[in-house]
Design a protein around this motif. Structure first.
Motif, PDB file in Angstrom:
ATOM      1  N   SER A 123      -5.905   8.561  -1.467  1.00 27.84           N
ATOM      2  CA  SER A 123      -6.613   8.456  -2.808  1.00 27.84           C
ATOM      3  C   SER A 123      -5.428   8.125  -3.829  1.00 27.84           C
ATOM      4  O   SER A 123      -4.368   8.311  -3.471  1.00 27.84           O
ATOM      5  CB  SER A 123      -7.146   9.597  -3.008  1.00 27.84           C
ATOM      6  OG  SER A 123      -6.051  10.855  -3.164  1.00 27.84           O
ATOM      7  N   TYR A 124      -6.030   7.657  -4.982  1.00 23.42           N
ATOM      8  CA  TYR A 124      -5.114   7.141  -6.139  1.00 23.42           C
ATOM      9  C   TYR A 124      -6.050   7.623  -7.337  1.00 23.42           C
ATOM     10  O   TYR A 124      -7.199   7.044  -7.582  1.00 23.42           O
ATOM     11  CB  TYR A 124      -4.898   5.937  -5.918  1.00 23.42           C
ATOM     12  CG  TYR A 124      -3.992   5.413  -7.160  1.00 23.42           C
ATOM     13  CD1 TYR A 124      -2.626   5.499  -7.351  1.00 23.42           C
ATOM     14  CD2 TYR A 124      -4.604   4.404  -8.166  1.00 23.42           C
ATOM     15  CE1 TYR A 124      -2.022   5.239  -8.476  1.00 23.42           C
ATOM     16  CE2 TYR A 124      -4.023   3.947  -9.322  1.00 23.42           C
ATOM     17  CZ  TYR A 124      -2.473   4.295  -9.399  1.00 23.42           C
ATOM     18  OH  TYR A 124      -2.091   4.046 -10.385  1.00 23.42           O
ATOM     19  N   THR A 133     -10.982  -0.056  -8.112  1.00 25.96           N
ATOM     20  CA  THR A 133     -11.375  -1.362  -8.790  1.00 25.96           C
ATOM     21  C   THR A 133     -10.245  -2.452  -8.762  1.00 25.96           C
ATOM     22  O   THR A 133      -9.203  -1.861  -8.599  1.00 25.96           O
ATOM     23  CB  THR A 133     -11.658  -1.278 -10.363  1.00 25.96           C
ATOM     24  OG1 THR A 133     -10.466  -0.760 -10.938  1.00 25.96           O
ATOM     25  CG2 THR A 133     -13.006  -0.320 -10.407  1.00 25.96           C
ATOM     26  N   LEU A 134     -10.334  -3.497  -8.950  1.00 29.87           N
ATOM     27  CA  LEU A 134      -9.179  -4.687  -9.021  1.00 29.87           C
ATOM     28  C   LEU A 134      -8.015  -4.260  -9.815  1.00 29.87           C
ATOM     29  O   LEU A 134      -7.024  -4.325  -9.339  1.00 29.87           O
ATOM     30  CB  LEU A 134      -9.788  -5.942  -9.306  1.00 29.87           C
ATOM     31  CG  LEU A 134      -8.792  -7.116  -9.196  1.00 29.87           C
ATOM     32  CD1 LEU A 134      -8.089  -7.396  -7.716  1.00 29.87           C
ATOM     33  CD2 LEU A 134      -9.491  -8.482  -9.633  1.00 29.87           C
ATOM     34  N   ILE A 138      -4.386  -3.634  -8.716  1.00 31.35           N
ATOM     35  CA  ILE A 138      -2.984  -4.224  -9.295  1.00 31.35           C
ATOM     36  C   ILE A 138      -2.078  -3.130  -9.812  1.00 31.35           C
ATOM     37  O   ILE A 138      -0.832  -3.512  -9.487  1.00 31.35           O
ATOM     38  CB  ILE A 138      -3.577  -5.195 -10.205  1.00 31.35           C
ATOM     39  CG1 ILE A 138      -4.403  -6.307  -9.671  1.00 31.35           C
ATOM     40  CG2 ILE A 138      -2.293  -5.768 -11.022  1.00 31.35           C
ATOM     41  CD1 ILE A 138      -4.892  -7.200 -10.582  1.00 31.35           C
ATOM     42  N   ALA A 139      -2.456  -2.322 -10.374  1.00 29.07           N
ATOM     43  CA  ALA A 139      -1.668  -1.032 -11.007  1.00 29.07           C
ATOM     44  C   ALA A 139      -1.024  -0.433 -10.151  1.00 29.07           C
ATOM     45  O   ALA A 139       0.207  -0.283 -10.056  1.00 29.07           O
ATOM     46  CB  ALA A 139      -2.447  -0.293 -12.076  1.00 29.07           C
ATOM     47  N   PHE A 144       3.965   0.544  -6.484  1.00 31.74           N
ATOM     48  CA  PHE A 144       4.667   0.156  -5.283  1.00 31.74           C
ATOM     49  C   PHE A 144       5.852  -0.684  -5.127  1.00 31.74           C
ATOM     50  O   PHE A 144       7.059  -0.594  -4.725  1.00 31.74           O
ATOM     51  CB  PHE A 144       3.700  -0.165  -4.180  1.00 31.74           C
ATOM     52  CG  PHE A 144       2.868   0.573  -3.697  1.00 31.74           C
ATOM     53  CD1 PHE A 144       3.261   2.010  -3.336  1.00 31.74           C
ATOM     54  CD2 PHE A 144       1.352   0.530  -3.485  1.00 31.74           C
ATOM     55  CE1 PHE A 144       2.491   3.127  -2.702  1.00 31.74           C
ATOM     56  CE2 PHE A 144       0.708   1.569  -2.828  1.00 31.74           C
ATOM     57  CZ  PHE A 144       1.181   2.796  -2.459  1.00 31.74           C
ATOM     58  N   GLU A 145       5.663  -1.812  -5.896  1.00 30.55           N
ATOM     59  CA  GLU A 145       6.759  -2.728  -6.285  1.00 30.55           C
ATOM     60  C   GLU A 145       8.073  -2.134  -6.788  1.00 30.55           C
ATOM     61  O   GLU A 145       9.161  -2.506  -6.444  1.00 30.55           O
ATOM     62  CB  GLU A 145       6.312  -3.989  -6.780  1.00 30.55           C
ATOM     63  CG  GLU A 145       5.467  -4.932  -5.884  1.00 30.55           C
ATOM     64  CD  GLU A 145       4.739  -5.970  -6.810  1.00 30.55           C
ATOM     65  OE1 GLU A 145       5.204  -6.186  -7.964  1.00 30.55           O
ATOM     66  OE2 GLU A 145       4.353  -6.984  -6.263  1.00 30.55           O
TER      67      GLU A 145
END
Length: 162
Positions: A123-124, A133-134, A138-139, A144-145
């Motif tokens: 979960s996030y 959602t998209l 992306i967030a 993660f990056e």
């Protein structure tokens, strides 16, 4: 030729202390054995281990070596291989086995933890990752990056420190 000075530190972990003791004990007994064979003299060494067990190196036997203090000119016979060297090797191997067993237990714990993490629902922000959602994906990717970059930076610093 000079030797570098090294800093002497206490060994915190008991198993590492025991392993180091037996490595040094084995080396001491080997060196003394080589000198005894080379120079044909008698020697007796009594060492107390961190476990409280005494270890004896004797050539030809401890009593005859001790008797030489009363009569330094007495003759000694040739010596046989000391059983204390074998005992030191056995105890060194036992300490290494104990250390490897501890490492194996830690690896099993890590594996169990990772298995639990794989089975846990992902979960996030309170949502299952499949329902994001998209924009949220992306967030999450950007976070993660950032974490990946921090890990690479820390890895580089650790390599440079060694």
């Amino acid at each position: 030729m000079s030797r570098e000075k090294i800093e002497i530190k206490d060994i915190e972990k008991k198993s590492s202390q025991i392993e180091t003791f037996f490595e040094h004990l084995d080396g001491l007994f080997r060196e003394v054995d080589a000198q005894v064979r080379l120079c044909n003299f008698g020697v007796g060494i009594l060492v107390d281990s961190p476990t409280g067990q005494p270890y004896v190196f004797k050539c030809p036997c401890f009593n005859s070596v001790a008797a030489c203090f009363g009569n330094p000119y007495s003759r000694r016979s040739k010596r046989s291989s000391p059983s204390s060297l074998r005992q030191a090797r056995i105890l060194k191997s036992q300490a290494k086995l104990d250390r490897l067993t501890d490492d194996l237990e830690r690896q099993k714990e890590i594996e169990e933890f990772l298995d639990r993490q794989l089975e846990a629902p992902k979960s996030y922000n309170g949502k299952k990752t499949i329902d994001l959602t998209l924009e949220e994906l992306i967030a999450l990717k950007e976070k993660f990056e950032v974490v990946l970059d921090n890990m690479k930076h820390n890895n580089t610093e650790m390599k440079e420190a060694t």
